[in-house]
Design an enzyme around this catalytic site. Structure first.
Site: not given
Ligand code: PA5
Length: 431
Positions: A284, A305, A419
């Site tokens: 990310e 393996h 989303k």
């Molecule tokens: O790193 C990030 O920002 C995301 O992976 C969030 O942690 C994830 O989408 C969960 O979001 P939230 O804590 O708002 O539910």
């Protein structure tokens, strides 16, 4: 022992001169981070979490201890950065056969949309004393929101609304989001995710510390480990002795040689979720604007393996980052056998760990000879302190690597499109 980088498997790929050439660039990126002048500089709160969280750890432990008392199970609801750190520590440190668990068992929900799972989970919880820790910074993420609806109703049905409310901890934004509103309405115990800490950098905030303390792990040791890594990776420490800047430099040097995939390897399957946490952090943070190193993971010797052939002999666009924790467990000597049909009596009396260590060294040597550079990361034995060091190590190296790539390591605009499509397909008003 603190974290150190093992360079011996890189000799054929990265010359000392290359590291020298990259030093100025890495120092610039490091300075940008420390001076808070880079992209996403309103999300640097994670850098002070070791000290900040240590200040409040006694209170946190107290609340966690009271919550855990009398509970058999706690369901941690969250996704991405709101759950992977907790899962990484619990899976790394819990006896998989269920004995000697330090606190209530930790179960996970809100990280997928599989109804069979919820059917099975609610059935399992029906005869147990259980509670919920719901974690969402935005308070609006679909997967955990659906899970919380289901589990909140199940808990209220089982113990009544008032008792259910005392068995929920919500970890969310200080003032925004649906979860904050609900928590305030129903009087849940709450912890705050600081505004300037993004999900994947949040494990050392209440996001990771509260569920881990409830599970009986030492939040303090995690933070002490992180603090040690913070101290060992300061600007004043030259690249050769600074594991954070050295790792950032090496992976970018390898990328410049066309190594576009980084494969995180460990020889301990209980570190599976440490690898998942690492994948999210780097995936990310770096994968944007058409740039980034693809983060993948394997578990050896199991995957030797299945993936071993590809690693040894497939396309040469990858490098391995191999975790080498010190192994204090020489618990299981390999037995002698009177018949020795399998020819393994030469190992009789040696520990399984010795065989695992030989597998690690043998694999690294084989992959190097097959054209795969290996960055070794040596750590102390896997415990809370070492995991805290590793979390801070990878977070800081990720931020510096992001700045080297000239991307914002703290946003994730690319996760929004699925989303929108999902909401459109489900008929959500406005989509
Ligand atoms: O790193 C990030 O920002 C995301 O992976 C969030 O942690 C994830 O989408 C969960 O979001 P939230 O804590 O708002 O539910």
């Amino acid at each position: 022992m603190s974290i150190s980088i093992e360079l011996k498997y890189l000799r054929d790929f990265v010359q000392g001169r290359a590291i020298e050439q990259w030093t100025a660039r890495v120092n610039d990126a490091h300075l940008t981070l420390m001076n808070r002048t880079g992209q996403g500089n309103d999300f640097l709160g994670w850098m002070n979490l070791p000290e900040k969280s240590l200040h409040s750890v006694t209170v946190l432990n107290h609340v966690a201890g009271e919550f855990a008392a009398g509970l058999d199970s706690v369901v941690v609801i969250g996704i991405g950065g709101s759950y992977l750190g907790t899962r990484a520590v619990t899976e790394a440190l819990t006896n998989p056969f269920g004995e000697n668990r330090p606190g209530p068992e930790i179960l996970f929900a809100g990280h997928q949309l599989v109804d069979t799972y919820y059917h099975q989970l609610t059935a399992y919880l029906r005869n147990r004393n259980w509670g919920i820790i719901v974690v969402s910074k935005s308070g609006t993420t679909t997967e955990p929101a659906i899970a919380f609806r289901i589990l909140k109703q199940a808990l209220e049905h089982q113990v009544g609304p008032a008792k259910a409310a005392s068995r929920v901890i919500a970890i969310t934004d200080q003032s925004r989001g649906a979860l904050r509103k609900l928590a305030d309405q129903l009087g849940y115990t709450t912890f705050v995710i600081p505004d300037d800490v993004g999900g994947r950098y949040s494990v050392l905030s209440p996001v990771g510390l509260v569920p881990l303390a409830v599970a009986g792990f030492s939040a303090e040791q995690l933070l002490q480990g992180a603090l040690r890594m913070k101290q060992n990776s300061g600007m004043e420490i030259g690249i050769q002795n600074n594991p954070v800047t050295l790792y950032s430099a090496l992976r970018n040097i390898l990328l410049s040689q066309g190594k576009t995939t980084e494969v995180f390897c460990s020889f301990q399957p209980q570190l599976h979720y440490v690898a998942e946490w690492w994948k999210q952090l780097y995936g990310e943070s770096e994968g944007k604007d058409g740039k980034g190193i693809f983060p993948a993971a394997v578990e050896y010797t199991t995957d030797l393996h299945s993936m071993g052939q590809f690693m040894q002999d497939g396309p040469r666009n990858l490098f391995e980052t191999m975790l080498e924790p010190e192994n204090p467990n020489a618990l299981f000597p390999i037995p002698s056998d009177p018949q020795d049909l399998d020819g393994l009596n030469f190992l009789a009396g040696s520990s399984m760990s010795l065989a695992n260590q030989a597998a690690l060294t043998g694999t690294a040597e084989a992959h190097v000879s097959g054209g795969v550079p290996v960055i070794g990361i040596k750590t102390g034995p896997i415990n809370e302190f070492t995991l805290g060091e590793l979390f801070f190590f990878f977070e800081k190296a990720c931020a510096i690597s992001g700045y080297l790539l000239k991307v914002n390591p703290f946003d994730q605009p690319g996760v929004e499109l699925y989303k929108k499509n999902m909401f459109r397909l489900l008929g959500k008003p406005g989509y």
